[in-house]
Design a protein around this motif. Structure first.
Motif, short mmCIF file in Angstrom:
data_model
loop_
_atom_site.label_atom_id
_atom_site.label_comp_id
_atom_site.label_asym_id
_atom_site.label_seq_id
_atom_site.Cartn_x
_atom_site.Cartn_y
_atom_site.Cartn_z
N GLY A 53 0.78 -1.22 0.00
CA GLY A 53 0.00 0.00 0.00
C GLY A 53 0.82 1.27 0.00
O GLY A 53 0.26 2.35 -0.03
N ASP A 54 2.16 1.17 0.07
CA ASP A 54 3.01 2.36 0.05
C ASP A 54 3.24 2.79 -1.38
O ASP A 54 4.21 2.37 -2.03
CB ASP A 54 4.35 2.07 0.75
CG ASP A 54 4.23 2.19 2.25
OD1 ASP A 54 3.13 2.55 2.71
OD2 ASP A 54 5.21 1.93 2.95
N THR A 55 2.35 3.62 -1.87
CA THR A 55 2.51 4.13 -3.22
C THR A 55 3.55 5.24 -3.23
O THR A 55 3.88 5.80 -2.17
CB THR A 55 1.17 4.67 -3.74
OG1 THR A 55 0.79 5.79 -2.91
CG2 THR A 55 0.09 3.61 -3.66
N PRO A 56 4.09 5.57 -4.39
CA PRO A 56 5.05 6.70 -4.44
C PRO A 56 4.46 7.98 -3.88
O PRO A 56 5.18 8.75 -3.22
CB PRO A 56 5.34 6.82 -5.94
CG PRO A 56 5.10 5.45 -6.50
CD PRO A 56 3.97 4.89 -5.69
N GLU A 57 3.16 8.23 -4.11
CA GLU A 57 2.56 9.44 -3.58
C GLU A 57 2.55 9.43 -2.06
O GLU A 57 2.83 10.45 -1.41
CB GLU A 57 1.12 9.58 -4.11
CG GLU A 57 1.02 9.88 -5.60
CD GLU A 57 1.25 8.64 -6.46
OE1 GLU A 57 1.30 7.52 -5.88
OE2 GLU A 57 1.37 8.79 -7.68
N GLN A 58 2.24 8.25 -1.47
CA GLN A 58 2.24 8.16 -0.01
C GLN A 58 3.64 8.35 0.56
O GLN A 58 3.83 9.01 1.58
CB GLN A 58 1.66 6.82 0.42
CG GLN A 58 0.18 6.66 0.12
CD GLN A 58 -0.32 5.25 0.39
OE1 GLN A 58 0.44 4.28 0.23
NE2 GLN A 58 -1.57 5.13 0.79
N MET A 83 7.68 11.86 3.21
CA MET A 83 8.99 12.52 3.14
C MET A 83 8.90 14.03 3.33
O MET A 83 9.89 14.68 3.69
CB MET A 83 9.64 12.24 1.78
CG MET A 83 10.08 10.81 1.57
SD MET A 83 10.52 10.52 -0.16
CE MET A 83 11.67 11.84 -0.46
N ARG A 84 7.72 14.59 3.10
CA ARG A 84 7.60 16.04 3.11
C ARG A 84 7.94 16.61 4.48
O ARG A 84 7.48 16.12 5.51
CB ARG A 84 6.17 16.44 2.74
CG ARG A 84 5.97 17.93 2.57
CD ARG A 84 4.69 18.21 1.81
NE ARG A 84 3.51 17.82 2.57
CZ ARG A 84 2.83 18.66 3.36
NH1 ARG A 84 3.23 19.90 3.49
NH2 ARG A 84 1.77 18.24 4.00
N VAL A 85 8.76 17.65 4.48
CA VAL A 85 9.16 18.31 5.71
C VAL A 85 8.17 19.43 6.00
O VAL A 85 7.98 20.34 5.20
CB VAL A 85 10.59 18.89 5.58
CG1 VAL A 85 10.96 19.66 6.84
CG2 VAL A 85 11.59 17.78 5.32
N HIS A 86 7.52 19.34 7.14
CA HIS A 86 6.52 20.33 7.51
C HIS A 86 7.21 21.54 8.14
O HIS A 86 8.17 21.41 8.91
CB HIS A 86 5.51 19.73 8.49
CG HIS A 86 4.69 18.63 7.88
ND1 HIS A 86 3.52 18.88 7.20
CD2 HIS A 86 4.89 17.30 7.82
CE1 HIS A 86 3.01 17.74 6.77
NE2 HIS A 86 3.83 16.76 7.13
N THR A 87 6.68 22.70 7.84
CA THR A 87 7.31 23.94 8.31
C THR A 87 7.30 24.03 9.83
O THR A 87 8.30 24.38 10.45
CB THR A 87 6.60 25.15 7.71
OG1 THR A 87 6.58 25.01 6.28
CG2 THR A 87 7.32 26.44 8.07
#
Length: 687
Positions: A335-340, A345-349
């Protein structure tokens, strides 16, 4: 759209036409056409209600109920006029009166009464009750849904646009169910009106046939009763279709897809239910006297559906297993799609991490309003500093020790503290008699102790200031946001702020960006102001100063100083107490020496001071600030404008809480200035 003007005029014209039906006589041919339109339109509405995925997709439905109810009543009036006046109301009504009911008055009356009972007693009452309960529950659930949206917004799960759209959907849903509650009353009133009109037509036709047309009692009953039944049927059938559509719309839940797809999927989800029902039907066929063929056909069909459901379930299970095996081979979780993965990975401000035992802070109680307080903090920082703090993402972290929270900016931890459950923070000097854990308050370093919440009143009697857990966390978060405001101001934020200035003062922005400075250079200047906690709310004045300075030089330090000079009194205002600004000054010889040691550098001007003199100067400043804080007074350091930027960077090494203002900035405040100390190269001279 090319047909938009036609669509805009069609409905108003139709409503006007319905009104005309009430007063203008119609020829039978026109009445036939309108009756057919009524039946087919009602059928279209019924089918549309089955295919919508959610009720709001058919939001115009309550208004359609009103319009078509008025349309049917208009047709009733027009047909009544023809029935009673001419004894003939068109081919459609005649066909319903003779062919549909076989020309039998008794059959016609029975069918008509059955339709009325089905519509009025069953469908209309049920749909009205569901609409009423749905409207009530929707209104009751609105505050909770709004809070959930605010929580998702504050935690960064959605942006402002998504939050605005979801709030609009909640409001539209409440309005829809409220309108459906009223619309169901129209359907109920239509059923009552149909019964009354039918009785009037029967009685009136019988009287008119005998008195005006010279018919016998039997002829009058036979002729006018069939016409009345035909008229009642052609209006009650569309009314029944619309009632069914009303029931379908208000009873739709959260099914994904149209009604047929959802029904087929959910009715076939249980293989056992299908097989048992099929077996029961086949068993009934074996009973003596029961017709064999119908039960065998239905039972065999259910057994076949059960077998197909079993095959589909096995296929889905095999596909899931294959996906899991493939994931094990590739080493990636199922279930780990590239989008997920990219989202993870996104760094939150800006993030607030809570230990698992602190998740209770995110609630609705007086000490569990973390998300609401974060929202208030964002607004306060915007009003104080002039920047929009990005959404604060709040989540739990098993890596944190118990009762610990941590604040991250751009993925880097900038501070952490404690907020143990069931305790409050007592701040004061005489806390030895109170049980609890001694700590240092994370913002101002004040001595404190986490005491049990039930001892709040006792701590207050000891002269302590008692602060709840959420207040401690919010105060710490606010201080960290203020200290790191420059890091939180991104390029996109500068663009949004600049567009806001452009709406009210376009000439200033057009002169500055991009003619003289790029957005990146403007961002650097604004960050330079925020580093010293200078508010940037007055962007119009700042941009005017930058426009003048940028024509001479785009040196970042010079631009920051030009912006500070333009802000003038606003720089000293936060430190004025009782109309007095208390300042520390430099001894003239020391100030002259520092000016001689001023050198340009990559990050701005630098002061070349020998370590011993620098240490002595910082020690004196630190002691002076401590004395001022003990007396409850604020203090600033005043110096020559030329050395102010470099001196501020040196002072920040020793005491970050000491503002550094130039003489120009101090005098522009227009308040009384009191010198509370003078710093020399070796010792402090008291004022």
């Amino acid at each position: 759209m090319k047909n938009a003007p036609v669509a805009q005029m069609a409905v108003p014209a139709g409503v006007v036409g319905v009104v005309l039906l009430l007063v203008v006589p119609l020829p039978p041919q026109m009445l036939d056409l309108l009756i057919v339109v009524n039946i087919t339109a009602s059928l279209v509405i019924l089918l549309t209600s089955m295919y919508v995925q959610k009720p709001l997709d058919f939001s115009i439905f309550p208004s359609l109920i009103l319009v078509f109810t008025l349309f049917r009543l208009g047709l009733n009036v027009a047909s009544t006029r023809l029935v009673l006046g001419d004894g003939y109301a068109g081919d459609v009504i005649d066909a319903f009166g003779h062919f549909v009911v076989g020309g039998s008055l008794v059959i016609g009356l029975v069918i008509f009464l059955i339709l009325v009972v089905i519509q009025f007693t069953v469908i209309t009452n049920g749909a009205g009750r569901v609409a009423e309960v749905g409207a009530r529950f929707t209104l009751d659930a609105m505050p909770g849904k709004q809070m959930a949206i605010d929580a998702d917004l504050n935690s960064g799960l959605i942006d402002e646009e998504q939050a605005r759209r979801r709030r609009a959907e909640i409001s539209a849903e409440a309005d829809f169910y409220g309108a459906m509650d009223g619309g169901s009353k129209f359907v109920k009133g239509d059923a009552i009106a149909g019964i009354i009109i039918t009785v009037i037509n029967l009685v009136g036709g019988f009287v008119i046939g005998m008195t005006q047309m010279g018919m016998s009692a039997g002829e009058a009953i036979e002729r006018f009763s069939l016409l009345t039944i035909g008229d009642g049927l052609v209006t009650q059938i569309p009314a029944l279709l619309l009632s069914v559509a009303t029931g379908i719309v208000v009873t739709r839940a959260t099914a994904e897809g149209d009604m047929g797809t959802a029904a087929a999927k959910q009715l076939t989800q249980s293989r056992s239910a299908l097989l048992i029902a099929g077996g029961a039907a086949i068993a009934l066929a074996l009973l003596p006297g029961m017709p064999k063929l119908p039960f065998l056909l239905v039972g065999s069909g259910l057994v076949l559906l059960g077998q197909r459901a079993k095959s589909a379930a096995k296929a889905e299970e095999a596909a899931a297993q294959a996906e899991q095996e493939q994931a094990q081979v590739t080493g990636a979780p199922a279930g780990d799609t590239p989008e997920q993965i990219i989202e993870q990975m996104r760094v939150h401000t800006l993030e607030v991490l809570l230990a698992p035992d602190l998740v209770d802070l995110v609630g609705t109680g007086p000490e569990q309003d973390l998300l609401a307080r974060v929202r208030g903090l964002r607004k306060k920082v915007a009003m104080d500093l002039g920047i929009v703090v990005p959404p604060v993402r709040t989540r739990d972290s098993v890596d944190l020790p118990a009762s610990t929270y941590a604040v991250r900016i751009a993925g880097v931890e900038v501070g952490r503290g404690q907020a143990p459950a069931g305790r409050v923070l007592a701040l004061g000097d005489d806390l030895a008699a109170l049980p609890g854990t001694s700590v240092s308050e994370p913002v101002f370093g004040l001595p404190g102790k986490w005491v049990p919440a039930e001892l709040r009143h006792t701590a207050e009697l000891h002269g302590a200031t008692v602060v709840d857990r959420v207040s401690v966390l919010i105060t710490h978060l606010g201080a960290l946001v203020t200290q790191n405001a420059a890091r939180l101001l991104g390029r996109e934020d500068v663009r949004v702020l600049t567009e806001g200035v452009k709406r009210v003062n376009p000439s200033v922005v057009e002169e500055l960006v991009p003619t003289l400075m790029s957005l990146g250079e403007v961002q650097r200047v604004l960050q330079g102001l925020l580093v010293e906690e200078v508010p940037i709310r007055d962007l119009g004045r700042i941009y005017e100063a930058l426009s003048l300075r940028a024509k001479v030089s785009t040196d970042p330090e010079g631009l920051v100083e030009a912006a500070r000079l333009a802000l003038g009194p606003a720089l000293a205002a936060p430190y004025v107490q009782d109309g007095v600004l208390r300042v520390l000054t430099l001894e003239p010889t020391l100030e002259h020496h520092l000016a001689e040691q001023l050198r340009p550098g990559d990050g701005g001007t630098q002061l070349l001071v020998d370590p011993q003199r620098l240490d002595s100067m910082l020690t004196q400043l630190r002691l002076a600030v401590q004395r001022a804080e003990q007396d409850g007074r604020g203090v600033v350091l005043a110096c020559a404008p030329a050395i102010r930027p470099a001196l501020r960077r040196l002072v920040a090494l020793g005491t970050a809480r000491l503002p550094v203002l130039s003489y120009t900035e101090v005098t522009s405040a227009g308040v009384d200035v009191e010198t509370v100390g003078m710093v020399s190269g070796d010792h402090a001279i008291a004022a």
